[in-house]
Motif scaffolding. Sequence first.
Motif, PDB file in Angstrom:
ATOM      1  N   HIS A  43       3.538 -45.785  -2.202  1.00  0.00           N
ATOM      2  CA  HIS A  43       3.436 -46.469  -3.499  1.00  0.00           C
ATOM      3  C   HIS A  43       4.635 -46.127  -4.392  1.00  0.00           C
ATOM      4  CE1 HIS A  43       2.056 -48.135  -7.190  1.00  0.00           C
ATOM      5  NE2 HIS A  43       1.745 -46.982  -7.743  1.00  0.00           N
ATOM      6  N   LEU A  44       5.014 -44.854  -4.435  1.00  0.00           N
ATOM      7  CA  LEU A  44       6.174 -44.451  -5.235  1.00  0.00           C
ATOM      8  C   LEU A  44       7.436 -45.118  -4.706  1.00  0.00           C
ATOM      9  CD1 LEU A  44       5.370 -40.638  -5.670  1.00  0.00           C
ATOM     10  CD2 LEU A  44       5.024 -42.474  -7.333  1.00  0.00           C
ATOM     11  N   ASN A  45       7.550 -45.209  -3.381  1.00  0.00           N
ATOM     12  CA  ASN A  45       8.695 -45.910  -2.790  1.00  0.00           C
ATOM     13  C   ASN A  45       8.743 -47.365  -3.245  1.00  0.00           C
ATOM     14  OD1 ASN A  45       9.517 -43.660  -1.389  1.00  0.00           O
ATOM     15  ND2 ASN A  45       8.762 -44.337   0.597  1.00  0.00           N
ATOM     16  N   SER A  71      -1.388 -31.706  -1.743  1.00  0.00           N
ATOM     17  CA  SER A  71      -2.451 -32.716  -1.682  1.00  0.00           C
ATOM     18  C   SER A  71      -2.025 -34.032  -2.319  1.00  0.00           C
ATOM     19  CB  SER A  71      -3.719 -32.180  -2.365  1.00  0.00           C
ATOM     20  OG  SER A  71      -3.475 -31.873  -3.728  1.00  0.00           O
ATOM     21  N   LEU A  72      -1.180 -33.971  -3.322  1.00  0.00           N
ATOM     22  CA  LEU A  72      -0.713 -35.201  -3.981  1.00  0.00           C
ATOM     23  C   LEU A  72       0.245 -35.995  -3.100  1.00  0.00           C
ATOM     24  CD1 LEU A  72      -0.100 -33.938  -7.633  1.00  0.00           C
ATOM     25  CD2 LEU A  72      -1.714 -35.723  -6.950  1.00  0.00           C
ATOM     26  N   ALA A  73       0.955 -35.295  -2.214  1.00  0.00           N
ATOM     27  CA  ALA A  73       1.995 -35.955  -1.402  1.00  0.00           C
ATOM     28  C   ALA A  73       1.415 -36.539  -0.117  1.00  0.00           C
ATOM     29  CB  ALA A  73       3.120 -34.971  -1.095  1.00  0.00           C
ATOM     30  N   ASP A  74       0.367 -37.382  -0.252  1.00  0.00           N
ATOM     31  CA  ASP A  74      -0.125 -38.074   0.940  1.00  0.00           C
ATOM     32  C   ASP A  74       0.687 -39.350   1.130  1.00  0.00           C
ATOM     33  OD1 ASP A  74      -1.343 -40.312  -0.541  1.00  0.00           O
ATOM     34  OD2 ASP A  74      -2.797 -38.823  -1.196  1.00  0.00           O
ATOM     35  N   MET A  75       0.588 -39.951   2.289  1.00  0.00           N
ATOM     36  CA  MET A  75       1.463 -41.079   2.622  1.00  0.00           C
ATOM     37  C   MET A  75       1.181 -42.305   1.749  1.00  0.00           C
ATOM     38  SD  MET A  75       3.633 -39.911   4.656  1.00  0.00           S
ATOM     39  CE  MET A  75       4.496 -41.421   5.023  1.00  0.00           C
ATOM     40  N   GLY A 132      11.244 -38.015   4.032  1.00  0.00           N
ATOM     41  CA  GLY A 132      12.209 -38.501   5.012  1.00  0.00           C
ATOM     42  C   GLY A 132      11.561 -39.466   5.985  1.00  0.00           C
ATOM     43  N   VAL A 133      10.383 -39.111   6.479  1.00  0.00           N
ATOM     44  CA  VAL A 133       9.646 -39.956   7.422  1.00  0.00           C
ATOM     45  C   VAL A 133       9.241 -41.272   6.769  1.00  0.00           C
ATOM     46  CG1 VAL A 133       7.505 -40.139   8.755  1.00  0.00           C
ATOM     47  CG2 VAL A 133       8.816 -38.013   8.799  1.00  0.00           C
ATOM     48  N   ALA A 134       8.916 -41.213   5.473  1.00  0.00           N
ATOM     49  CA  ALA A 134       8.431 -42.403   4.766  1.00  0.00           C
ATOM     50  C   ALA A 134       9.550 -43.347   4.334  1.00  0.00           C
ATOM     51  CB  ALA A 134       7.624 -41.979   3.539  1.00  0.00           C
ATOM     52  N   GLY A 135      10.801 -42.984   4.600  1.00  0.00           N
ATOM     53  CA  GLY A 135      11.909 -43.868   4.272  1.00  0.00           C
ATOM     54  C   GLY A 135      12.380 -43.794   2.835  1.00  0.00           C
ATOM     55  N   THR A 136      12.064 -42.699   2.157  1.00  0.00           N
ATOM     56  CA  THR A 136      12.448 -42.572   0.750  1.00  0.00           C
ATOM     57  C   THR A 136      13.954 -42.445   0.571  1.00  0.00           C
ATOM     58  OG1 THR A 136      10.336 -41.470   0.307  1.00  0.00           O
ATOM     59  CG2 THR A 136      12.048 -41.231  -1.358  1.00  0.00           C
ATOM     60  N   ILE A 137      14.626 -41.771   1.501  1.00  0.00           N
ATOM     61  CA  ILE A 137      16.063 -41.487   1.344  1.00  0.00           C
ATOM     62  C   ILE A 137      16.893 -42.764   1.222  1.00  0.00           C
ATOM     63  CG2 ILE A 137      18.059 -40.273   2.298  1.00  0.00           C
ATOM     64  CD1 ILE A 137      15.786 -38.414   1.506  1.00  0.00           C
ATOM     65  N   GLY A 151      17.160 -32.394   7.854  1.00  0.00           N
ATOM     66  CA  GLY A 151      16.835 -33.707   8.389  1.00  0.00           C
ATOM     67  C   GLY A 151      17.091 -34.818   7.385  1.00  0.00           C
ATOM     68  N   ASN A 152      16.805 -34.553   6.127  1.00  0.00           N
ATOM     69  CA  ASN A 152      17.047 -35.557   5.090  1.00  0.00           C
ATOM     70  C   ASN A 152      18.536 -35.741   4.824  1.00  0.00           C
ATOM     71  OD1 ASN A 152      14.322 -36.014   4.780  1.00  0.00           O
ATOM     72  ND2 ASN A 152      14.106 -34.713   2.979  1.00  0.00           N
ATOM     73  N   CYS A 153      19.308 -34.669   5.005  1.00  0.00           N
ATOM     74  CA  CYS A 153      20.764 -34.779   4.874  1.00  0.00           C
ATOM     75  C   CYS A 153      21.306 -35.750   5.921  1.00  0.00           C
ATOM     76  CB  CYS A 153      21.409 -33.402   5.039  1.00  0.00           C
ATOM     77  SG  CYS A 153      23.211 -33.453   5.184  1.00  0.00           S
ATOM     78  N   THR A 154      20.830 -35.611   7.146  1.00  0.00           N
ATOM     79  CA  THR A 154      21.259 -36.514   8.218  1.00  0.00           C
ATOM     80  C   THR A 154      20.910 -37.954   7.885  1.00  0.00           C
ATOM     81  OG1 THR A 154      20.937 -34.757   9.859  1.00  0.00           O
ATOM     82  CG2 THR A 154      21.044 -37.011  10.680  1.00  0.00           C
ATOM     83  N   LEU A 155      19.687 -38.159   7.390  1.00  0.00           N
ATOM     84  CA  LEU A 155      19.250 -39.509   7.018  1.00  0.00           C
ATOM     85  C   LEU A 155      20.125 -40.075   5.903  1.00  0.00           C
ATOM     86  CD1 LEU A 155      15.368 -39.007   7.019  1.00  0.00           C
ATOM     87  CD2 LEU A 155      16.706 -40.303   8.692  1.00  0.00           C
ATOM     88  N   ALA A 156      20.462 -39.238   4.942  1.00  0.00           N
ATOM     89  CA  ALA A 156      21.276 -39.683   3.805  1.00  0.00           C
ATOM     90  C   ALA A 156      22.665 -40.105   4.251  1.00  0.00           C
ATOM     91  CB  ALA A 156      21.357 -38.580   2.754  1.00  0.00           C
TER      92      ALA A 156
END
Length: 307
Positions: A96-98, A87-91, A132-137, A167-172
């Motif tokens: 905001h963290l990003n 529940s905390l990990a909403d977009m 990953g979708v949010a562009g954090t990587i 998927g995040n490995c690929t993005l990284a």
Amino acid sequence: MSTAKLRETIHEYLSEAQSDSHEVQQKALQALASITRVSPQNRSLLAQTYGGIPALLALSKSISPMIQTLSLSVLFNLSLNPNLKQSLADMETINHLNSIILSPTSPPESTKLASSLICSLAMLDKNKAKFGVAGTIPLLIHAISDPCNAAAHHLLSTLAELVQFHGNCTLAVRAGAIPVLIHVVESSDGEDLSGTSLAVLGLLSKFDEGLNALKKTEQIVSSMVEVLKGRCMLSKEGAAEILVRLFDESEGCLADALNLPEFLTVLADISVRGSAKAREMTAQLLRKTMEANLVSYSDGSHMLLQW
């Protein structure tokens, strides 16, 4: 204290945290951080309080570094409850963290807490793809590339958690993680940064994208051998594990290692004085060099292995 009384107390602190008085806000947030630090029950009660999490998120956007840091501390405490991670990990929260990590004006403590909160939320596998979708990587990689970033260790630990998802490995890899991490390994004065960077490289090497990128990296073998010659055992474990994977996939990497005069001496030293994991990895490397030598001998070619 009864549950009813706890609810009332938490509600009072939350109301005071939204006061117009900076001093009242600070004291209330300090109290909330304190009571949620070690009590899963208090975390749940705060999360269940109507408007509690949105209020804390709003406070974490405060222009006051102290209010921002304290509210992020409370949110981080809440994230320690497994049932609250999703529940905390909403977009809205993720974005905001990003933004905190991306902003060059963010206080170092806020950046550390934002990164730690991402890491905590990402421990729930369902959340990894969201980041990953949010562009954090790419944001993390960009921040890590800054040699003056005081939150580097926190950022690296967060990246390590996120890249365990394919998927995040690929993005990284596409975002240039490997050259950035190798630069940290080669230039860092802090052994903990080097060790964590190698741990992330090891995680990336578990997937084809990461391993292929490592194989294409110039002087990758000699870089890892330099790490084996260092003092940090965590770094040695990481470098040895990466070499094992490289040797499995590339005869050229094995040949490059055997052309380094110090390679076998370094392996021999670690096999005696290394940690259990380092000795295990070294045993695999020595076995692969022996196998390569036997193949070379049976083919009548020049022996690679020379003591």
